[in-house]
Design an enzyme around this catalytic site. Structure first.
Site, PDB file in Angstrom:
ATOM      1  N   ASN A 272     -10.577   7.795  10.127  1.00  0.00           N
ATOM      2  CA  ASN A 272     -10.191   9.191   9.907  1.00  0.00           C
ATOM      3  C   ASN A 272     -10.904   9.719   8.675  1.00  0.00           C
ATOM      4  O   ASN A 272     -11.362  10.851   8.635  1.00  0.00           O
ATOM      5  CB  ASN A 272      -8.682   9.300   9.724  1.00  0.00           C
ATOM      6  CG  ASN A 272      -7.972   9.226  11.054  1.00  0.00           C
ATOM      7  OD1 ASN A 272      -8.429   9.818  12.036  1.00  0.00           O
ATOM      8  ND2 ASN A 272      -6.887   8.482  11.110  1.00  0.00           N
TER       9      ASN A 272
ATOM     10  N   GLY B 284     -11.871   2.292  12.163  1.00  0.00           N
ATOM     11  CA  GLY B 284     -11.425   2.563  13.536  1.00  0.00           C
ATOM     12  C   GLY B 284     -12.550   2.987  14.471  1.00  0.00           C
ATOM     13  O   GLY B 284     -12.654   2.501  15.601  1.00  0.00           O
TER      14      GLY B 284
ATOM     15  N   GLU C  71      -8.574  -4.812   4.535  1.00  0.00           N
ATOM     16  CA  GLU C  71      -8.365  -4.514   3.115  1.00  0.00           C
ATOM     17  C   GLU C  71      -7.177  -5.295   2.556  1.00  0.00           C
ATOM     18  O   GLU C  71      -7.219  -5.765   1.420  1.00  0.00           O
ATOM     19  CB  GLU C  71      -8.179  -3.007   2.925  1.00  0.00           C
ATOM     20  CG  GLU C  71      -9.475  -2.254   3.223  1.00  0.00           C
ATOM     21  CD  GLU C  71      -9.278  -0.789   3.546  1.00  0.00           C
ATOM     22  OE1 GLU C  71      -9.329   0.020   2.624  1.00  0.00           O
ATOM     23  OE2 GLU C  71      -9.090  -0.443   4.731  1.00  0.00           O
TER      24      GLU C  71
ATOM     25  N   ARG D  45     -11.670  16.441   7.589  1.00  0.00           N
ATOM     26  CA  ARG D  45     -12.342  16.830   6.335  1.00  0.00           C
ATOM     27  C   ARG D  45     -13.781  17.249   6.629  1.00  0.00           C
ATOM     28  O   ARG D  45     -14.455  16.631   7.464  1.00  0.00           O
ATOM     29  CB  ARG D  45     -12.376  15.647   5.358  1.00  0.00           C
ATOM     30  CG  ARG D  45     -11.016  15.223   4.892  1.00  0.00           C
ATOM     31  CD  ARG D  45     -11.095  13.957   4.046  1.00  0.00           C
ATOM     32  NE  ARG D  45     -10.096  12.998   4.483  1.00  0.00           N
ATOM     33  CZ  ARG D  45     -10.059  11.724   4.125  1.00  0.00           C
ATOM     34  NH1 ARG D  45     -10.972  11.238   3.314  1.00  0.00           N
ATOM     35  NH2 ARG D  45      -9.121  10.926   4.572  1.00  0.00           N
TER      36      ARG D  45
ATOM     37  N   ASN E 187       0.875  -1.176   0.000  1.00  0.00           N
ATOM     38  CA  ASN E 187       0.000   0.000   0.000  1.00  0.00           C
ATOM     39  C   ASN E 187       0.911   1.224   0.000  1.00  0.00           C
ATOM     40  O   ASN E 187       1.389   1.648   1.046  1.00  0.00           O
ATOM     41  CB  ASN E 187      -0.887  -0.038   1.251  1.00  0.00           C
ATOM     42  CG  ASN E 187      -1.828   1.149   1.330  1.00  0.00           C
ATOM     43  OD1 ASN E 187      -1.779   2.058   0.494  1.00  0.00           O
ATOM     44  ND2 ASN E 187      -2.675   1.161   2.340  1.00  0.00           N
TER      45      ASN E 187
ATOM     46  N   HIS F 153     -12.851   3.595  -0.490  1.00  0.00           N
ATOM     47  CA  HIS F 153     -13.006   2.505   0.506  1.00  0.00           C
ATOM     48  C   HIS F 153     -13.669   1.268  -0.091  1.00  0.00           C
ATOM     49  O   HIS F 153     -14.230   0.450   0.650  1.00  0.00           O
ATOM     50  CB  HIS F 153     -13.868   2.950   1.705  1.00  0.00           C
ATOM     51  CG  HIS F 153     -13.242   3.941   2.615  1.00  0.00           C
ATOM     52  ND1 HIS F 153     -13.969   4.945   3.217  1.00  0.00           N
ATOM     53  CD2 HIS F 153     -11.965   4.085   3.041  1.00  0.00           C
ATOM     54  CE1 HIS F 153     -13.166   5.673   3.979  1.00  0.00           C
ATOM     55  NE2 HIS F 153     -11.948   5.171   3.880  1.00  0.00           N
TER      56      HIS F 153
ATOM     57  N   ARG G 155      -2.469  -1.942  -3.543  1.00  0.00           N
ATOM     58  CA  ARG G 155      -3.655  -1.108  -3.402  1.00  0.00           C
ATOM     59  C   ARG G 155      -3.484   0.117  -4.293  1.00  0.00           C
ATOM     60  O   ARG G 155      -2.448   0.796  -4.239  1.00  0.00           O
ATOM     61  CB  ARG G 155      -3.799  -0.651  -1.956  1.00  0.00           C
ATOM     62  CG  ARG G 155      -4.928   0.338  -1.804  1.00  0.00           C
ATOM     63  CD  ARG G 155      -4.933   0.965  -0.436  1.00  0.00           C
ATOM     64  NE  ARG G 155      -6.012   1.938  -0.341  1.00  0.00           N
ATOM     65  CZ  ARG G 155      -5.904   3.118   0.250  1.00  0.00           C
ATOM     66  NH1 ARG G 155      -4.767   3.492   0.790  1.00  0.00           N
ATOM     67  NH2 ARG G 155      -6.938   3.925   0.303  1.00  0.00           N
TER      68      ARG G 155
ATOM     69  N   GLY H 128     -15.993   2.779  13.708  1.00  0.00           N
ATOM     70  CA  GLY H 128     -17.078   1.787  13.613  1.00  0.00           C
ATOM     71  C   GLY H 128     -16.812   0.544  14.439  1.00  0.00           C
ATOM     72  O   GLY H 128     -17.721  -0.009  15.063  1.00  0.00           O
TER      73      GLY H 128
ATOM     74  N   ASP I 110      -9.297  13.154  16.483  1.00  0.00           N
ATOM     75  CA  ASP I 110      -9.385  11.755  16.912  1.00  0.00           C
ATOM     76  C   ASP I 110     -10.676  11.537  17.695  1.00  0.00           C
ATOM     77  O   ASP I 110     -10.945  12.241  18.668  1.00  0.00           O
ATOM     78  CB  ASP I 110      -8.155  11.444  17.779  1.00  0.00           C
ATOM     79  CG  ASP I 110      -8.032   9.971  18.064  1.00  0.00           C
ATOM     80  OD1 ASP I 110      -8.956   9.381  18.667  1.00  0.00           O
ATOM     81  OD2 ASP I 110      -7.001   9.390  17.684  1.00  0.00           O
ATOM     82  N   PHE I 111     -11.447  10.537  17.272  1.00  0.00           N
ATOM     83  CA  PHE I 111     -12.765  10.332  17.885  1.00  0.00           C
ATOM     84  C   PHE I 111     -12.659   9.981  19.377  1.00  0.00           C
ATOM     85  O   PHE I 111     -13.569  10.290  20.150  1.00  0.00           O
ATOM     86  CB  PHE I 111     -13.548   9.252  17.132  1.00  0.00           C
ATOM     87  CG  PHE I 111     -15.010   9.255  17.478  1.00  0.00           C
ATOM     88  CD1 PHE I 111     -15.857  10.243  17.000  1.00  0.00           C
ATOM     89  CD2 PHE I 111     -15.536   8.281  18.311  1.00  0.00           C
ATOM     90  CE1 PHE I 111     -17.199  10.263  17.346  1.00  0.00           C
ATOM     91  CE2 PHE I 111     -16.884   8.297  18.660  1.00  0.00           C
ATOM     92  CZ  PHE I 111     -17.718   9.281  18.172  1.00  0.00           C
TER      93      PHE I 111
HETATM   94  P1  ADP Z   1      -7.904   5.585   8.784  1.00  0.00           P
HETATM   95  O1  ADP Z   1      -9.113   6.157   8.097  1.00  0.00           O
HETATM   96  O2  ADP Z   1      -6.751   6.529   8.839  1.00  0.00           O
HETATM   97  O3  ADP Z   1      -7.545   4.194   8.323  1.00  0.00           O
HETATM   98  P2  ADP Z   1      -8.840   4.294  11.210  1.00  0.00           P
HETATM   99  O4  ADP Z   1      -9.795   3.388  10.515  1.00  0.00           O
HETATM  100  O5  ADP Z   1      -7.674   3.688  11.902  1.00  0.00           O
HETATM  101  O6  ADP Z   1      -8.343   5.475  10.302  1.00  0.00           O
HETATM  102  O7  ADP Z   1      -9.694   5.119  12.285  1.00  0.00           O
HETATM  103  C1  ADP Z   1      -9.168   6.115  13.076  1.00  0.00           C
HETATM  104  C2  ADP Z   1     -10.280   6.624  13.983  1.00  0.00           C
HETATM  105  O8  ADP Z   1     -10.708   5.549  14.818  1.00  0.00           O
HETATM  106  C3  ADP Z   1      -9.828   7.749  14.904  1.00  0.00           C
HETATM  107  O9  ADP Z   1     -10.824   8.758  14.958  1.00  0.00           O
HETATM  108  C4  ADP Z   1      -9.757   7.054  16.246  1.00  0.00           C
HETATM  109  O10 ADP Z   1     -10.056   7.917  17.291  1.00  0.00           O
HETATM  110  C5  ADP Z   1     -10.845   6.010  16.133  1.00  0.00           C
HETATM  111  N1  ADP Z   1     -10.614   4.972  17.142  1.00  0.00           N
HETATM  112  C6  ADP Z   1      -9.611   4.079  17.171  1.00  0.00           C
HETATM  113  N2  ADP Z   1      -9.689   3.335  18.320  1.00  0.00           N
HETATM  114  C7  ADP Z   1     -10.754   3.803  19.012  1.00  0.00           C
HETATM  115  C8  ADP Z   1     -11.363   3.473  20.262  1.00  0.00           C
HETATM  116  N3  ADP Z   1     -10.854   2.519  21.031  1.00  0.00           N
HETATM  117  N4  ADP Z   1     -12.456   4.174  20.640  1.00  0.00           N
HETATM  118  C9  ADP Z   1     -12.955   5.157  19.859  1.00  0.00           C
HETATM  119  N5  ADP Z   1     -12.432   5.521  18.678  1.00  0.00           N
HETATM  120  C10 ADP Z   1     -11.356   4.852  18.253  1.00  0.00           C
END
Ligand code: ADP
Length: 397
Positions: free
Chosen positions: A210, A330, A383, A240, A7, A179, A90, A332, A282-283
C-alpha cells in the site's frame, strides 16, 4: 528464547510472539480501536483463533489484555510473561537521533515521543505502547527498532532538499526514508540465497505494498531511497500521490481552497492508484479492472510500473552498476504482472526476466533467466522477524 514483537500505531497494537529456537510464530494478533472502543483478534500456531470486543481507553489497557490473552484462557501459549525474554518494538521515525537499534530506557521513550512532530501518526503511539509495556513488564528488556535507521547511511548530497539550509539545521527537514527494516531483511536474505557477501553487491530493493519504496543498497548500506521526509514521496502508491512538483501542491490547494490538513489528506488518502483509477487503491482491483478494459485503471498501473522502472535506472546510475533487483511487499511478492512489466525493456541494464519462473505468488524465488547479468529475486519480507532478531542480539550483548 521467546520474543514479543510489538508494532503499535495511534489506535492499534499488533503483536507477534516468536520462538527464536526455530524463529516460528507462536501467536499473533491485533488490539485495535484503542481510544475509540476496543477490539482484539488473536490467533495461535495451534489453530485457536478468536475475536472479542473489550474496552481499550488507552494503550495500557490493550497491553494488559494482550498479557492476559497470551497467558490465560483458550488462546494462551505461555504460562507466564516470565517466559518472554524481551520485547522488540517497531518505531517508524528515529530521525538523526537513532541510527541503530536501541535498548529502551525512559530517555529513549521521551526522545521517541519528541520526534512525533516528524511522524505525527506514528511516534506518539509507539511512545504510549512503550510506556505501557514498561509499566506492565518492568523487568523485561525492551528494544526499539527504527524504520529510518537503515537509511542513515544515505550521503548528505542525496538526503538534502533544495530548501534554505537553515530549515534543515533548525527544523530537520530532509529525506529520512522508511521501510528500512524490510529493505534490510530482504537484502540480507538476497546475499544468503546468492551465496555472496552483501558488501560485494549493488542491489535495488523494491518494497511494493500500500506504501511503496525503492532503495539502492551498496556495500550493505542504503545509499538512496524514494520515500523522503515522510512516506509520501517516491512512486505512486495505493492512496498516496508519490513525487510531484511542489508547486502543483500549492496550486491545487488554492484551486480547492484546501487548508494544510485538507491538502495533506488529498495527497495521502485520495491520490495514488485510487485517485487515478477512481476505483480502488488495491492493486488486485486495479489489475482486474485493467484486464477488463478500464483505461484509468490501466493508466494507474502503467504509472506505477513506470515510476519503479525509472527508479531502478536512476539507482543503477547512482551505484555505477547493478547486481540484483528484489521485489517484496504485497504487490512485489504477489503480482507477477507488475514484476514482468517493470522488468520488460530493461535489457540495456542487463535485466532479463524469465516469464515462466515469474508466474507465481508469495515465495522466495529467482525470476531472471540464467544468462541475465542482473539477478532478479522475489523475497517475501518479514519485518517482525528482523525486529525479533535485533532484539535477541541486543539482549545477548
Ligand atoms: P502494506 O503497505 O499496508 O503493508 P501490503 O504489503 O500488504 O501493504 O500490500 C498491499 C498491496 O498488495 C495491495 O495493493 C494489494 O492489492 C497487493 N496484493 C496483495 N495480494 C495480491 C495478489 N495476490 N495479487 C496482486 N496484488 C496483491
Amino acid at each position: 528464547m521467546i520474543i514479543l514483537v510489538v508494532n503499535a500505531g495511534s489506535s492499534s497494537l499488533k503483536y507477534q510472539l516468536i520462538d527464536m529456537k526455530d524463529e516460528s510464530v507462536i501467536a499473533k494478533g491485533n488490539c485495535d480501536r484503542i481510544g475509540i472502543g476496543g477490539h482484539l483478534s488473536h490467533k495461535t500456531a495451534s489453530g485457536v483463533q478468536f475475536e472479542e470486543d473489550c474496552p481499550f481507553p488507552t494503550h495500557a489497557e490493550a497491553f494488559e489484555r494482550l498479557v492476559k490473552v497470551l497467558t490465560t484462557g483458550e488462546g494462551a501459549v505461555i504460562s507466564s510473561m516470565n517466559e518472554i525474554s524481551a520485547v522488540g518494538h517497531r518505531v517508524v521515525q528515529g530521525a538523526e537521533v537513532f541510527t541503530k537499534t536501541m535498548l529502551v530506557t525512559d530517555e529513549v521513550i521521551e526522545k521517541i515521543d519528541e520526534l512525533r512532530e516528524l511522524a505525527p501518526v506514528h511516534n506518539h503511539g509507539h511512545a504510549l505502547a512503550l510506556w505501557a509495556c514498561r509499566k506492565i513488564l518492568p523487568d523485561v528488556p525492551q528494544v526499539a527498532v527504527f524504520d529510518t535507521a537503515f537509511h542513515q547511511t544515505i550521503p548528505q548530497k542525496a538526503f538534502m532538499y533544495g530548501f534554505p539550509y537553515e530549515d534543515y539545521a533548525q527544523y530537520h527537514v530532509r529525506k529520512y526514508g522508511f521501510h528500512g527494516t524490510s529493505h534490510r531483511f530482504v537484502t540480507a536474505k538476497l546475499a544468503e540465497v546468492m551465496g555472496k557477501d552483501l558488501k560485494d553487491l549493488k542491489v535495488v530493493s523494491c518494497h511494493l505494498g500500500n506504501g511503496s519504496s525503492i532503495t539502492a543498497v551498496q556495500n550493505g548500506c542504503s545509499v538512496d531511497t524514494t520515500m523522503g521526509f515522510t512516506p509520501l514521496d517516491g512512486v505512486l502508491m495505493g492512496t498516496r500521490c508519490g513525487a510531484v512538483d511542489p508547486s502543483a501542491v500549492t496550486y491545487v490547494a488554492g484551486k480547492h481552497g484546501f487548508n494544510v490538513a485538507e491538502m495533506d489528506s488529498y495527497m495521502n488518502k485520495q491520490s495514488g492508484l485510487l485517485g487515478i483509477s477512481g476505483k480502488s487503491s488495491d492493486f488486485r482491483d486495479i489489475t482486474a479492472a485493467s484486464e477488463s478494459g478500464d483505461a484509468r485503471a490501466t493508466l494507474a498501473k502503467d504509472m506505477l510500473v513506470y515510476d519503479i522502472k525509472k527508479d531502478i535506472g536512476a539507482y543503477a546510475a547512482v551505484m555505477n552498476g547493478l547486481d540484483a533487483v528484489i521485489f517484496t511487499g504485497g504487490i512485489g511478492e504477489n503480482a507477477p504482472n507488475c514484476r514482468e512489466e517493470v522488468c520488460t525493456g530493461m535489457e540495456y541494464l542487463g535485466i532479463q526476466i524469465d516469464r515462466q519462473a515469474n508466474d507465481f505468488k508469495g515465495q522466495l524465488r529467482k525470476i531472471s533467466t540464467p544468462d541475465s547479468k542482473v539477478e532478479v529475486w522475489v523475497i517475501p519480507t518479514n519485518e517482525e522477524l528482523l525486529i525479533a532478531r535485533d532484539t535477541l542480539a541486543m539482549i545477548q550483548k
